[in-house]
Scaffold this motif. Structure first.
Motif, PDB file in Angstrom:
ATOM      1  N   MET A  50     -48.765 -21.409  43.385  1.00 25.40           N
ATOM      2  CA  MET A  50     -47.511 -22.091  43.085  1.00 25.40           C
ATOM      3  C   MET A  50     -47.895 -23.486  42.602  1.00 25.40           C
ATOM      4  N   VAL A  68     -38.883 -17.131  29.931  1.00 23.33           N
ATOM      5  CA  VAL A  68     -38.928 -17.538  31.345  1.00 23.33           C
ATOM      6  C   VAL A  68     -40.363 -17.762  31.801  1.00 23.33           C
ATOM      7  N   GLN A 102     -45.285 -27.943  39.781  1.00 20.58           N
ATOM      8  CA  GLN A 102     -43.984 -27.880  39.104  1.00 20.58           C
ATOM      9  C   GLN A 102     -43.099 -26.757  39.626  1.00 20.58           C
ATOM     10  N   GLY A 103     -43.616 -25.933  40.570  1.00 17.01           N
ATOM     11  CA  GLY A 103     -42.845 -24.821  41.095  1.00 17.01           C
ATOM     12  C   GLY A 103     -43.023 -23.534  40.318  1.00 17.01           C
ATOM     13  N   PHE A 104     -43.981 -23.481  39.377  1.00 11.22           N
ATOM     14  CA  PHE A 104     -44.243 -22.265  38.619  1.00 11.22           C
ATOM     15  C   PHE A 104     -45.071 -21.298  39.453  1.00 11.22           C
ATOM     16  N   THR A 159     -42.115 -19.594  34.708  1.00  9.45           N
ATOM     17  CA  THR A 159     -41.693 -21.001  34.735  1.00  9.45           C
ATOM     18  C   THR A 159     -40.214 -21.192  35.014  1.00  9.45           C
ATOM     19  N   ASP A 160     -39.470 -20.102  35.061  1.00  8.85           N
ATOM     20  CA  ASP A 160     -38.029 -20.199  35.302  1.00  8.85           C
ATOM     21  C   ASP A 160     -37.753 -20.074  36.796  1.00  8.85           C
ATOM     22  N   LYS A 161     -36.985 -21.003  37.347  1.00 11.53           N
ATOM     23  CA  LYS A 161     -36.742 -21.064  38.790  1.00 11.53           C
ATOM     24  C   LYS A 161     -36.113 -19.788  39.320  1.00 11.53           C
ATOM     25  N   ASP A 162     -35.060 -19.293  38.652  1.00 15.11           N
ATOM     26  CA  ASP A 162     -34.373 -18.093  39.125  1.00 15.11           C
ATOM     27  C   ASP A 162     -35.278 -16.873  39.055  1.00 15.11           C
ATOM     28  N   THR A 163     -36.131 -16.800  38.029  1.00 16.53           N
ATOM     29  CA  THR A 163     -37.028 -15.654  37.902  1.00 16.53           C
ATOM     30  C   THR A 163     -38.100 -15.700  38.974  1.00 16.53           C
ATOM     31  N   VAL A 164     -38.624 -16.884  39.294  1.00 16.84           N
ATOM     32  CA  VAL A 164     -39.586 -17.015  40.397  1.00 16.84           C
ATOM     33  C   VAL A 164     -38.958 -16.509  41.692  1.00 16.84           C
ATOM     34  N   ALA A 165     -37.718 -16.938  41.959  1.00  8.85           N
ATOM     35  CA  ALA A 165     -37.029 -16.504  43.180  1.00  8.85           C
ATOM     36  C   ALA A 165     -36.822 -14.991  43.176  1.00  8.85           C
TER      37      ALA A 165
END
Length: 386
Positions: free
Chosen positions: A19, A89, A22-24, A110-116
């Motif tokens: 992780m 994403v 940047q949260g990726f 790199t997309d927050k919703d897709t990571v979740a």
């Protein structure tokens, strides 16, 4: 052409995926393989062979370098500069490798919703699948593969455009994100702390056996549904409580009004009481005024007497459409004018008073009736007398 491959989350450990600050989410993934795949075209099921020579050719593999990652295939079929901002994403890395069967590369989301979404499915023991969007030359040359059997055509010159996360792929559970160095039989179950309507649960972050991951994921989903239901019910209780409080306030108001009415009624029933004596005195005053102006009050209610008195001074007066407050004010104006006549020593009837006023003002060419109406209107409207 869009070809699908499976992305499976077998297990997750922090030392095998990264992780970023940047949260990726970054990890290795098997994104495609050689072999036979089935497609449906024009209602026909076609088996197409992707040979290792074609799949692992450097010309083909290089087109997988740094391609966009999308969530579902774009409606436009391909990703270009015109739609990449809306569709991308994440993306693939530069290092594309392969073994005897699978193509592997680094994938960064790199997309927050897709990571979740990816982490949630992993915790629930569910697969996350991939599908490649690419062009290929399909040659209708049938044949037989020694392991996978008959095929109808072969693919040549495979060129990739993008990689997509999809509900279901074609290549099976062997094509997956490589989040562990080896195939571990554990998954990580994570659940945030809950507190709703008196119910609370501590946060959970625990590795559990892989076979339990699916069950725990379903339990987690049901718990989330229950929290929503409880929240809705709590909101409904608050709404109903507010309505009950509003009704109770109305009941309290009506109760106080009822007490006041009872007290007023009690006063009306007392012959010597202030209320009844006031009503009697008010009626007597009306009748006296009517008698002074030769108005027969028998059979008339209080308002009718007041209208008759006003019409004695202003015959053109019409009570239709006038409010009770307006009629009361006009009547009070007449009473005040009668009072002024008495103070001047003139105790004659209103008609005589108006007649004398007319004679007195004749020199000034004033219309005493118009002046009287003006003054009574002013009094009725609460304006200062001029």
């Amino acid at each position: 052409m869009q070809r699908k491959f499976t992305l499976k989350l077998d297990a997750i450990k922090n030392d095998k995926y990264q992780m970023t600050p940047q949260g990726f989410l970054r990890c290795d993934a098997r994104v495609t393989r050689a072999g036979i795949f089935e497609y449906v075209e024009d209602g026909r099921r076609i088996r197409e062979y992707r040979s290792p020579e074609e799949v692992f050719s450097r010309a083909s593999l290089d087109t997988l370098r740094l391609v966009p990652l999308t969530f579902l295939h774009p409606a436009e079929k391909v990703v270009t500069v015109d739609n990449v901002r809306q569709r991308q994403v994440g993306g693939t890395g530069e290092n594309i490798t392969h073994d005897d069967e699978f193509v592997t590369c680094t994938v960064q989301i790199t997309d927050k919703d897709t990571v979740a979404y990816v982490l949630h499915r992993q915790r629930s023991g569910k697969e996350v699948e991939l599908s490649c969007g690419y062009d290929a030359e399909v040659i209708p040359t049938p044949g037989t593969h020694p392991k996978e059997g008959h095929y109808d055509a072969v693919q040549k010159n495979i060129r990739y455009n993008h990689l997509s996360i999809v509900p279901r792929g074609r290549a099976g559970s062997s094509v997956k994100l490589k989040l562990d160095e080896e195939e571990n039989n554990v998954v990580r179950f994570i659940k945030k702390a809950l507190k709703v309507d008196g119910f609370s649960m501590d946060a959970i972050d625990q590795e559990v056996p892989k076979e339990a991951g699916g069950v725990l994921g379903r339990i987690s989903d049901k718990l989330d549904e229950a929290v929503v239901v409880i929240g809705n019910q709590a909101a409904r209780v608050v709404e109903l409580t507010a309505k009950v409080d509003a009704h109770q306030a109305k009941i309290d108001t009506l109760t106080e009004e009822n007490k006041t009415l009872k007290a007023d009624n009690a006063g009306l029933l007392d012959p010597a009481g202030e209320i009844l004596q006031g009503l009697v005195a008010g009626r007597r005053a009306l009748e006296d005024m009517a008698g002074a102006l030769e108005i027969k009050a028998d059979g008339l209610d209080n308002q009718a007497i007041k209208v008759a008195v006003i019409q004695k001074s202003s015959p053109e007066f019409k009570a239709d459409g006038k409010s009770e407050e307006y009629i009361n004010a006009r009547y009070d104006a007449v009473v005040e004018l009668m009072g002024s006549a008495k103070k001047d020593g003139n105790n004659r009837k209103l008609g005589d008073f108006v007649l004398n006023a007319k004679k007195a003002d004749a020199r000034e060419k004033k219309d005493p009736r118009a002046e009287f109406i003006r003054k009574s209107d002013a009094l009725a409207n609460g304006e200062p007398e001029k």
